[in-house]
Design a protein around this motif. Structure first.
Motif, PDB file in Angstrom:
ATOM      1  N   ASP A  95     -13.112  33.332  -5.038  1.00  0.00           N
ATOM      2  CA  ASP A  95     -13.053  31.888  -5.287  1.00  0.00           C
ATOM      3  C   ASP A  95     -14.227  31.363  -6.120  1.00  0.00           C
ATOM      4  OD1 ASP A  95     -10.695  31.661  -3.764  1.00  0.00           O
ATOM      5  OD2 ASP A  95     -11.861  31.577  -1.927  1.00  0.00           O
ATOM      6  N   ALA A  96     -15.212  32.208  -6.418  1.00  0.00           N
ATOM      7  CA  ALA A  96     -16.331  31.760  -7.243  1.00  0.00           C
ATOM      8  C   ALA A  96     -15.847  31.534  -8.668  1.00  0.00           C
ATOM      9  CB  ALA A  96     -17.454  32.788  -7.218  1.00  0.00           C
ATOM     10  N   PRO A  97     -16.414  30.542  -9.367  1.00  0.00           N
ATOM     11  CA  PRO A  97     -15.969  30.287 -10.747  1.00  0.00           C
ATOM     12  C   PRO A  97     -16.353  31.417 -11.689  1.00  0.00           C
ATOM     13  CG  PRO A  97     -17.894  28.962 -10.215  1.00  0.00           C
ATOM     14  CD  PRO A  97     -17.467  29.611  -8.927  1.00  0.00           C
ATOM     15  N   PHE A  98     -15.517  31.651 -12.652  1.00  0.00           N
ATOM     16  CA  PHE A  98     -15.812  32.640 -13.683  1.00  0.00           C
ATOM     17  C   PHE A  98     -15.328  32.058 -15.005  1.00  0.00           C
ATOM     18  CE2 PHE A  98     -15.439  36.527 -16.188  1.00  0.00           C
ATOM     19  CZ  PHE A  98     -16.588  37.209 -15.819  1.00  0.00           C
ATOM     20  N   TYR A  99     -16.247  31.427 -15.722  1.00  0.00           N
ATOM     21  CA  TYR A  99     -15.945  30.805 -17.013  1.00  0.00           C
ATOM     22  C   TYR A  99     -16.260  31.832 -18.091  1.00  0.00           C
ATOM     23  CZ  TYR A  99     -16.277  27.361 -20.860  1.00  0.00           C
ATOM     24  OH  TYR A  99     -16.124  26.668 -22.047  1.00  0.00           O
ATOM     25  N   LEU A 100     -15.217  32.277 -18.766  1.00  0.00           N
ATOM     26  CA  LEU A 100     -15.284  33.364 -19.738  1.00  0.00           C
ATOM     27  C   LEU A 100     -14.875  32.852 -21.107  1.00  0.00           C
ATOM     28  CD1 LEU A 100     -15.134  36.422 -20.659  1.00  0.00           C
ATOM     29  CD2 LEU A 100     -12.819  36.417 -19.714  1.00  0.00           C
ATOM     30  N   THR A 101     -15.644  33.192 -22.135  1.00  0.00           N
ATOM     31  CA  THR A 101     -15.324  32.751 -23.487  1.00  0.00           C
ATOM     32  C   THR A 101     -15.349  33.942 -24.442  1.00  0.00           C
ATOM     33  OG1 THR A 101     -17.568  32.376 -24.356  1.00  0.00           O
ATOM     34  CG2 THR A 101     -16.626  30.644 -22.962  1.00  0.00           C
ATOM     35  N   THR A 102     -14.678  33.780 -25.568  1.00  0.00           N
ATOM     36  CA  THR A 102     -14.835  34.696 -26.696  1.00  0.00           C
ATOM     37  C   THR A 102     -15.389  33.896 -27.868  1.00  0.00           C
ATOM     38  OG1 THR A 102     -12.637  34.299 -27.650  1.00  0.00           O
ATOM     39  CG2 THR A 102     -12.819  36.010 -25.950  1.00  0.00           C
ATOM     40  N   ALA A 103     -15.815  34.617 -28.896  1.00  0.00           N
ATOM     41  CA  ALA A 103     -16.186  33.933 -30.135  1.00  0.00           C
ATOM     42  C   ALA A 103     -14.954  33.217 -30.675  1.00  0.00           C
ATOM     43  CB  ALA A 103     -16.708  34.936 -31.148  1.00  0.00           C
TER      44      ALA A 103
ATOM     45  N   LEU B 276     -11.526  30.802 -22.108  1.00  0.00           N
ATOM     46  CA  LEU B 276     -11.522  29.972 -23.321  1.00  0.00           C
ATOM     47  C   LEU B 276     -11.501  30.835 -24.576  1.00  0.00           C
ATOM     48  CD1 LEU B 276     -12.039  27.103 -24.710  1.00  0.00           C
ATOM     49  CD2 LEU B 276     -14.462  27.763 -24.671  1.00  0.00           C
ATOM     50  N   ILE B 277     -10.600  30.517 -25.490  1.00  0.00           N
ATOM     51  CA  ILE B 277     -10.628  31.071 -26.843  1.00  0.00           C
ATOM     52  C   ILE B 277     -10.431  29.900 -27.809  1.00  0.00           C
ATOM     53  CG2 ILE B 277      -9.716  33.288 -26.075  1.00  0.00           C
ATOM     54  CD1 ILE B 277      -7.037  32.540 -27.285  1.00  0.00           C
ATOM     55  N   GLY B 278     -10.464  30.151 -29.112  1.00  0.00           N
ATOM     56  CA  GLY B 278     -10.250  29.039 -30.023  1.00  0.00           C
ATOM     57  C   GLY B 278     -10.519  29.373 -31.472  1.00  0.00           C
ATOM     58  N   MET B 279     -10.654  28.309 -32.265  1.00  0.00           N
ATOM     59  CA  MET B 279     -10.807  28.438 -33.710  1.00  0.00           C
ATOM     60  C   MET B 279     -12.044  27.692 -34.192  1.00  0.00           C
ATOM     61  SD  MET B 279      -8.146  30.262 -34.472  1.00  0.00           S
ATOM     62  CE  MET B 279      -8.410  30.251 -36.244  1.00  0.00           C
ATOM     63  N   ASP B 280     -12.785  28.337 -35.072  1.00  0.00           N
ATOM     64  CA  ASP B 280     -13.935  27.757 -35.768  1.00  0.00           C
ATOM     65  C   ASP B 280     -13.411  27.284 -37.127  1.00  0.00           C
ATOM     66  OD1 ASP B 280     -16.324  27.159 -36.967  1.00  0.00           O
ATOM     67  OD2 ASP B 280     -17.118  29.197 -36.924  1.00  0.00           O
ATOM     68  N   GLU B 281     -13.249  25.969 -37.302  1.00  0.00           N
ATOM     69  CA  GLU B 281     -12.450  25.466 -38.418  1.00  0.00           C
ATOM     70  C   GLU B 281     -13.245  24.724 -39.484  1.00  0.00           C
ATOM     71  OE1 GLU B 281      -8.183  25.099 -36.181  1.00  0.00           O
ATOM     72  OE2 GLU B 281      -9.460  23.320 -36.133  1.00  0.00           O
ATOM     73  N   HIS B 282     -14.554  24.702 -39.352  1.00  0.00           N
ATOM     74  CA  HIS B 282     -15.372  24.016 -40.355  1.00  0.00           C
ATOM     75  C   HIS B 282     -16.158  25.028 -41.193  1.00  0.00           C
ATOM     76  CE1 HIS B 282     -15.210  20.275 -37.616  1.00  0.00           C
ATOM     77  NE2 HIS B 282     -14.418  20.084 -38.647  1.00  0.00           N
TER      78      HIS B 282
END
Length: 521
Positions: free
Chosen positions: A3-11, A47-53
């Motif tokens: 139940d502990a949070p695990f906030y994971l991101t990619t570039a 979390l994933i996403g786009m670098d758009e600038h």
């Protein structure tokens, strides 16, 4: 910690081209970590996403005769389609062109102005700029007049008066961080690189640009009244923070991140500039940055500009998305570099998936159907399962972060169980035992053991090959409650899931053998 949070991101991926092998390797690896942590009961936010600038996006749009926004909209759709195809189980997809992200970036910079007012200053600067990296290059980073990461691009000599960030002020802070928190930057080889960089002394870095407008407006004009654009890395790095809702109330519920997964070529941005920015703003640092290596193609690093490329769709079509996921994470160490080749892909698929696992599952189910009316026996070989438990412990040690994220070692541990099961079949030969009524108990113990081994493999493989693991789970007659839910309940106690009484169902085969290649004259 369940139940502990695990906030994971990619570039976040740069929006000037299509998704490629390097993008896929990172997302598949991070997705495997996310799925494993969910099985362990953690409250994962992926979390994933786009670098758009940035200048490179603006140039690409101009070359194609479209607006930058139209370009990034199109590119984002192609990335989303690819991640759906590969089964990337992200919880949030961020784009740096959104109003909420841009507001968050400006709020972060304003917070640094407020809390550390001397950290931003104006400076006239000139130097070599690599549009591919969106970064200025020092003389030590230039080889034969080129950026080593983008050797086909011409470096641009740039003269501007910009806002600069006083990175040099954080030299001692960063040295102390890496000394007192050695897990902050991993694997150790990447940490050593950052320590080497720090030993050379840090220079201040540009935080704004004046020659293009495709980006987030910098919150303050220069002394002569010019409104500049936030330098792309001061726009991109904060996405991990703005995705939490920063600066709005409640962002602290998710921040700081437990893990940033990135490529080794951007380690210095994430382990030097990003923690310095957060420290300047008085915000908590992420717990860990994991920098994976490169996937080389035919011995060369993937490079769209250099013509070293692979059509991802073709690779996935060859044997399916799960087989592609398996190959990348088995063949390429998640703490180093590795190679992709079609020949090796087919070898791995045939040996590991079709022959070792697929054939094991197929004949185990067939024998349970033939000799036990399809019902899994209650008995088993305790010594075999004890040996499996040791491999399962090695699997968890490779996957849970205690020694880093060594996903390739996790798969190696699973395959020790697969190999042991196949050896057990050959040693005990259940088809021979079935001919002798006096060996009935021995026969049931063999088949009961094999099903239990496949149950363990199914649960352990779920983070790597979610669709095929689910298919195997169903073939073994597991409860209809669902693979992920059942696995989460039993996760800590594998291999003690009791499949006694399950009714197996023979399917089409997990991994069909490749069609033989036509003979050549």
């Amino acid at each position: 910690m369940p139940d502990a949070p695990f906030y994971l991101t990619t570039a976040i991926d740069y929006a000037n081209g299509e998704p490629h092998l390097g993008h896929a390797f990172e997302k598949i690896g991070a997705d495997t970590i996310a799925r494993y942590q969910r099985q362990a009961g953690r409250a994962v936010h992926f979390l994933i996403g786009m670098d758009e600038h940035g200048q490179k996006v603006a140039q690409t749009a101009a070359d194609r005769g479209v607006t930058p926004q139209a370009l990034v909209d199109q590119v984002a759709e192609s990335f989303l389609a690819m991640w759906a195809r590969l089964g990337i189980s992200y919880d949030q997809f961020i784009r740096t062109t959104t109003a909420t992200h841009q507001a968050g970036v400006r709020a972060l910079i304003a917070r640094i102005f407020e809390r550390s007012p001397d950290d931003f200053y104006e400076k006239a600067y000139e130097g070599w700029y690599c549009v591919g990296c969106e970064a200025f290059k020092s003389e030590g980073e230039i080889v034969d007049g080129k950026c080593p990461l983008h050797p086909t691009r011409e470096l641009q000599w740039t003269r501007e008066t910009n806002w600069f960030f006083r990175l040099s002020r954080y030299q001692q802070f960063l040295e102390t961080l890496l000394r007192e928190r050695p897990d902050f930057c991993q694997p150790e080889s990447r940490r050593n690189e950052i320590l080497g960089l720090l030993a050379q002394g840090l220079e201040d870095v540009s935080a704004s640009r004046s020659r293009f407008a495709w980006g987030v407006p910098f919150p303050r004009p220069t002394g002569d009244g010019e409104t500049q654009t936030t330098y792309v890395w001061f726009d991109a790095l904060p996405n991990y923070l703005t995705a939490t809702g920063f600066p709005e109330a409640g962002y602290e519920a998710r921040w700081p991140a437990q893990l940033h997964v990135i490529g080794k070529d951007i380690t210095r941005f994430h382990c030097v500039i990003w923690p310095a920015m957060l420290q300047a703003a008085g915000l908590p640092l992420p717990e860990r940055v994991w920098a994976h290596g490169f996937v080389n193609l035919g011995g060369e690093r993937f490079s769209k500009s250099a013509g070293v490329k692979l059509e991802l769709g073709e690779a996935i079509d060859r044997f399916g998305a799960d087989a592609f996921r398996y190959f990348l994470l088995r063949e390429v160490p998640f703490d180093g570099d590795g190679n992709f080749s079609w020949e090796r892909f087919e070898e791995r698929y045939t040996a590991d998936l079709a022959n070792a696992l697929g054939n094991l599952a197929s004949r185990t189910v067939a024998m349970v159907e033939k000799y036990c009316a399809g019902v899994v026996p209650a008995t088993f070989d305790a010594a075999i399962l004890a040996a499996d438990a040791a491999d399962l412990a090695a699997y968890h040690a490779a996957m849970d972060g205690s020694r880093g994220y060594l996903l390739h070692q996790g798969l190696e541990a699973i395959w020790q169980i697969v190999f042991r099961a196949n050896a057990f079949v050959q040693e005990r030969q259940p088809w021979t035992l079935a001919k002798d009524p006096a060996q009935r108990a021995a026969l049931e113990a063999v088949l009961g053991t094999l099903v239990r081994q496949l149950v363990t493999v199914s649960v352990a493989l779920a983070p790597f090959m979610p669709a095929k693991a689910e298919e195997l789970w169903a073939t073994l007659g597991a409860p209809a409650a669902g693979h992920e839910a059942a696995a989460r309940v039993a996760f800590a106690t594998l291999p003690s899931i009791d499949p006694t009484g399950w009714s197996v169902t023979k399917g089409a085969g997990l991994f069909p053998r490749p069609e033989p290649k036509p003979a050549t004259a």
